[in-house]
Motif scaffolding. Structure first.
Motif, PDB file in Angstrom:
ATOM      1  N   THR A 101       0.864  -1.271   0.158  1.00 44.59           N
ATOM      2  CA  THR A 101       0.045   0.138   0.153  1.00 44.59           C
ATOM      3  C   THR A 101       0.890   1.244   0.014  1.00 44.59           C
ATOM      4  N   LEU A 102       0.710   2.162  -0.884  1.00 50.40           N
ATOM      5  CA  LEU A 102       1.466   3.416  -1.143  1.00 50.40           C
ATOM      6  C   LEU A 102       0.719   4.541  -0.791  1.00 50.40           C
ATOM      7  N   PRO A 103       1.126   5.783  -0.481  1.00 50.49           N
ATOM      8  CA  PRO A 103       0.421   6.697  -0.335  1.00 50.49           C
ATOM      9  C   PRO A 103      -0.309   7.050  -1.455  1.00 50.49           C
ATOM     10  N   GLU A 104      -1.565   7.951  -1.246  1.00 47.91           N
ATOM     11  CA  GLU A 104      -2.331   8.356  -2.139  1.00 47.91           C
ATOM     12  C   GLU A 104      -1.647   9.706  -3.044  1.00 47.91           C
ATOM     13  N   VAL A 105      -1.761   9.496  -4.382  1.00 45.66           N
ATOM     14  CA  VAL A 105      -1.126  10.636  -5.116  1.00 45.66           C
ATOM     15  C   VAL A 105      -2.028  10.802  -6.401  1.00 45.66           C
ATOM     16  N   ASP A 106      -1.957  12.066  -7.029  1.00 48.26           N
ATOM     17  CA  ASP A 106      -2.544  12.795  -8.087  1.00 48.26           C
ATOM     18  C   ASP A 106      -2.013  11.576  -9.114  1.00 48.26           C
ATOM     19  N   SER A 107      -3.176  11.111  -9.947  1.00 50.05           N
ATOM     20  CA  SER A 107      -2.977   9.958 -10.849  1.00 50.05           C
ATOM     21  C   SER A 107      -2.025  10.383 -11.867  1.00 50.05           C
ATOM     22  N   ARG A 108      -1.738  11.628 -12.286  1.00 49.57           N
ATOM     23  CA  ARG A 108      -0.809  12.203 -13.333  1.00 49.57           C
ATOM     24  C   ARG A 108       0.617  11.887 -12.680  1.00 49.57           C
ATOM     25  N   LEU A 109       0.725  12.081 -11.257  1.00 49.02           N
ATOM     26  CA  LEU A 109       2.194  11.979 -10.778  1.00 49.02           C
ATOM     27  C   LEU A 109       2.624  10.341 -10.208  1.00 49.02           C
TER      28      LEU A 109
END
Ligand code: M6R
Length: 362
Positions: free
Chosen positions: A317-325
């Motif tokens: 599980t990774l941190p949430e991130v803007d999908s573009r990044l």
């Protein structure tokens, strides 16, 4: 100097928050992007041709999604060794971009020379600013990754992605597909990436645990959709390069066009799927794998894990991130899985057999 790390590769993976922050410092000025020299006038460019080898090629494949989606700019991507001998037509309005960590890769340099006098302009995205590729291009864009010693490219990949993303944002604004306000908002998110990298690195124990299990496999499949497809390719390259485990990557939608025949309990399937617009599609492919007894390692965020983590063999599980990044952040587990699998197998991580850091002969 390995700075206390067991391998240069581990050091270079861990350095990514710092080098990315430095690279951003070199390119960002308040709410704007500052390119070196004359910069790039994207309003005059009709199409891009991106050419590279290996990991740099996967950075180009990722960038194709960005240029097309953010800037509506047509992009062709090619492997340098194919491009140089195919000698494709280079139409007026084409800017050619060569991506190379070393700046000395023979095929990439030959492809660049082919484009001289044919492309309107030749750009390069390089780590070594004094390299042949940097010197022979009209404009060299440094990635500022610092010296990379491990044969497996890690921090250079994320720094290549960074420069290519900034170029795509510039293109989007110049071509009228992104407002300066939206650019400012996106740049704020990008400035948050080093912090997200640190948060992802903190989850290394779960990645190491998955890698230990994966290291026992003979064959591994990587799946992803959208920008996660080139990330899957990069994960597979990294794994085979340093752990010598046979790994292949497929676009998730290609699964039922052949590779699903390989699925059984001995072939781990690594699914790279942040909770984005394509998540449900990828999860349905993942369920097809699980229904055939395949062991899935799902790399996702907390939302994705809550929605689809049930019954999955391993979840990272990774941190949430803007999908573009997401491509930048999802490079980390791809690198760390390969690293820990190689350590578990006892291979020479920094100097894998048969490979050279810089491929100066074809
Ligand atoms: O120096 P370059 O970026 O031109 O090198 C290209 C490839 O040889 C390189 O990325 C290679 O695939 C790496 N060993 C992958 O980790």
């Amino acid at each position: 100097d390995k700075a206390g790390f067991k391998h240069f590769m581990a050091k270079e993976i861990a350095e990514q928050p710092t080098v990315l922050a430095d690279a951003l410092g070199a390119y960002l000025e308040g709410d704007t992007i500052r390119l070196p020299g004359q910069g790039v006038d994207f309003s005059r460019i009709e199409r891009l041709t991106l050419v590279a080898c290996g990991t740099a090629f996967y950075a180009c494949l990722t960038a194709k999604y960005w240029f097309e989606q953010l800037a509506r700019l047509p992009v062709e991507v090619d492997i340098a060794s194919e491009f140089r001998y195919r000698e494709p037509p280079v139409l007026p309005g084409t800017t050619a971009v060569f991506v190379s960590q070393s700046g000395e890769t023979a095929d990439t340099l030959a492809a660049l020379r082919f484009c001289k006098g044919r492309a309107d302009r030749i750009l390069s995205v390089v780590n070594v600013e004094t390299s042949s590729i940097a010197r022979e291009s009209d404009l060299a864009l440094p990635i500022h990754a610092g010296v990379e010693i491990g044969v497996a490219s890690t921090k250079a990949f994320t720094c290549q992605l960074n420069v290519l993303l900034l170029l795509a944002i510039e293109a989007a604004v110049a071509r009228g597909h992104m407002s300066v306000q939206d650019r400012a908002t996106l740049l704020t998110q990008i400035r948050g990436l080093p912090g997200l990298f640190n948060a992802a690195l903190d989850r290394d124990a779960s990645i190491e645990a998955a890698a230990q299990k994966i290291s026992e496999a003979r064959d591994v499949l990587f799946l992803g959709r959208g920008t996660m497809y080139p990330l899957a390719l990069e994960g597979a390259l990294k794994l085979k390069e340093i752990s010598y485990i046979h790994a292949e990557a497929y676009a998730s939608g290609e699964l039922k066009h052949g590779p699903i025949a390989l699925i059984d309990k001995t072939v781990p399937v690594i699914v790279m799927a942040p909770h984005d617009a394509l998540f449900d599609k990828t999860v349905s492919n993942m369920q097809e794998v699980m229904a055939r007894g395949g062991k899935v390692c799902l790399i996702t965020d907390a939302t994705g894990a809550a929605e689809a983590g049930e019954g999955v063999w391993q979840v990272i599980t990774l941190p949430e991130v803007d999908s573009r990044l997401a491509p930048l952040l999802y490079a980390l587990p791809a690198q760390l899985l390969a690293y820990h699998a190689a350590v578990a197998k006892g291979t020479d991580v920094d100097q894998p057999r048969n490979l050279a850091k810089s491929v100066t002969v074809e």
